[in-house]
Enzyme design. Structure first.
Site, PDB file in Angstrom:
ATOM      1  N   GLU A   1      -0.471   0.254   4.241  1.00  9.03           N
ATOM      2  CA  GLU A   1      -1.636   1.008   4.728  1.00  9.03           C
ATOM      3  C   GLU A   1      -1.215   2.399   5.212  1.00  9.03           C
ATOM      4  OE1 GLU A   1      -4.679   1.302   4.918  1.00  9.03           O
ATOM      5  OE2 GLU A   1      -5.711  -0.623   4.803  1.00  9.03           O
TER       6      GLU A   1
ATOM      7  N   ASN B   1     -12.727   1.741   8.843  1.00  5.71           N
ATOM      8  CA  ASN B   1     -11.881   2.165   7.736  1.00  5.71           C
ATOM      9  C   ASN B   1     -12.388   3.491   7.161  1.00  5.71           C
ATOM     10  OD1 ASN B   1      -9.471   1.038   6.611  1.00  5.71           O
ATOM     11  ND2 ASN B   1     -10.544  -0.914   6.357  1.00  5.71           N
TER      12      ASN B   1
ATOM     13  N   ASP C   1     -12.117   0.256   1.503  1.00  9.97           N
ATOM     14  CA  ASP C   1     -10.999   0.248   2.449  1.00  9.97           C
ATOM     15  C   ASP C   1     -10.642   1.703   2.762  1.00  9.97           C
ATOM     16  OD1 ASP C   1      -8.536  -0.329   3.850  1.00  9.97           O
ATOM     17  OD2 ASP C   1      -8.421  -2.224   2.781  1.00  9.97           O
TER      18      ASP C   1
END
Length: 303
Positions: A21, A151, A210
């Protein structure tokens, strides 16, 4: 709408991340940073030297961003931290504004003025109890809520539109932002994706939004988790481009390289079925491809 050539993985002699991430390209170091959240690791890759460095922690680093003057800002379960990788030293900027037993920081980035924006993830995911926070001049303010998994933070090229998503509700939002004080207004839906129905085959599911990044034309690139695709949306939310992927779960794109035309993409393998991982060995790897339109440079956090 058209597709690009498929991504290729970075040539790293290390195991893939469990859940990669928050990638960003550091403009002066000319390296790529990213987090492995459940792996509790910060990674750095130097493409020219093919060198990989990593630092392990006792808790989850969910997001990372470069700080003005050197060092990084990390959003972790136990708060927001200033971190110097070479010394492996961190200094807490602010404690967590939530109960860390059921919530943690998630996606976070600095805006063009250097303010730090970081959202949370409410882990039970049974109600919209997460929020978005803004940290500036030593103060942490709760600026938005009514979501479950924060997100997709990114800004338009002029810095006047903040993009933000709630992964659980499959919703990408746009908000007007005052560049001077960071205040938000006119929250609206940019794009709403269909929810996954019980028992739905993943092959028929488009995924949920995301992490994201914005290019120099103002288009919003979003990783569609479980959808095995990356989308490029226009500033009004229309799908301009769809890129099929070799992995089921992309997590966040960013732009890098000296010309900002290398698109890097973190991915996940944590909790995925064994049969899926056998078919998709690149799950958890950082992928890369060249794109025609360069991205925007990363913003530096003012600490």
């Amino acid at each position: 709408m058209h597709t690009e050539a498929l991504f290729e993985p970075l040539p790293l002699p290390v195991a893939p991340s469990l859940l990669g991430e928050s990638p960003f390209w550091h403009p002066s170091e000319r390296v790529l940073y990213w987090c492995d959240i459940p792996g509790r690791r910060l990674n750095r890759f130097a493409p020219q030297a093919l060198r990989h460095d990593c630092w392990d922690f006792d808790t989850e680093p969910a997001c990372c961003m470069p700080a003005l003057g050197g060092g990084l800002v990390l959003g972790m379960r136990d708060g927001l931290w200033f971190y110097r990788p070479e010394a492996h030293e961190r200094t807490r900027l602010v404690p967590p504004p939530y109960d860390p037993a059921c919530e943690r920081f998630n996606d976070g980035k600095a805006d063009p003025q250097g303010r730090v924006w970081v959202g949370t993830l409410y882990e039970p995911k049974d109600r919209p109890a997460a929020a978005l926070y803004r940290w500036s001049r030593g103060a942490l303010d709760r600026v938005a809520g009514d979501i479950t998994v924060s997100n997709g933070l990114a800004w338009s090229p002029d810095g006047r539109t903040l993009y933000w998503s709630d992964t659980t509700s499959h919703t990408i939002m746009a908000l007007d932002m005052d560049p001077q004080d960071g205040s938000l207004s006119r929250r609206r839906v940019l794009q709403q994706f269909p929810l996954k129905t019980p028992g739905q085959a993943l092959e028929t599911y488009g995924g949920r939004p995301d992490g994201a990044a914005v290019d120099s034309e103002g288009c919003y690139w979003v990783a569609m988790f479980e959808g095995q695709r990356l989308l490029r949306l226009s500033p009004d939310g229309a799908v301009r481009q769809e890129v099929p992927l070799p992995v089921r779960c992309p997590t966040m794109p960013c732009f890098g390289g000296d010309d900002l035309r290398t698109l890097y993409l973190t991915t996940a393998r944590h909790g995925r079925p064994a049969a899926e991982l056998a078919r998709q060995p690149w799950a958890g790897c950082v992928l890369a491809m060249r794109v025609a339109v360069p991205g925007l440079p990363v913003n530096l956090a003012q600490v």
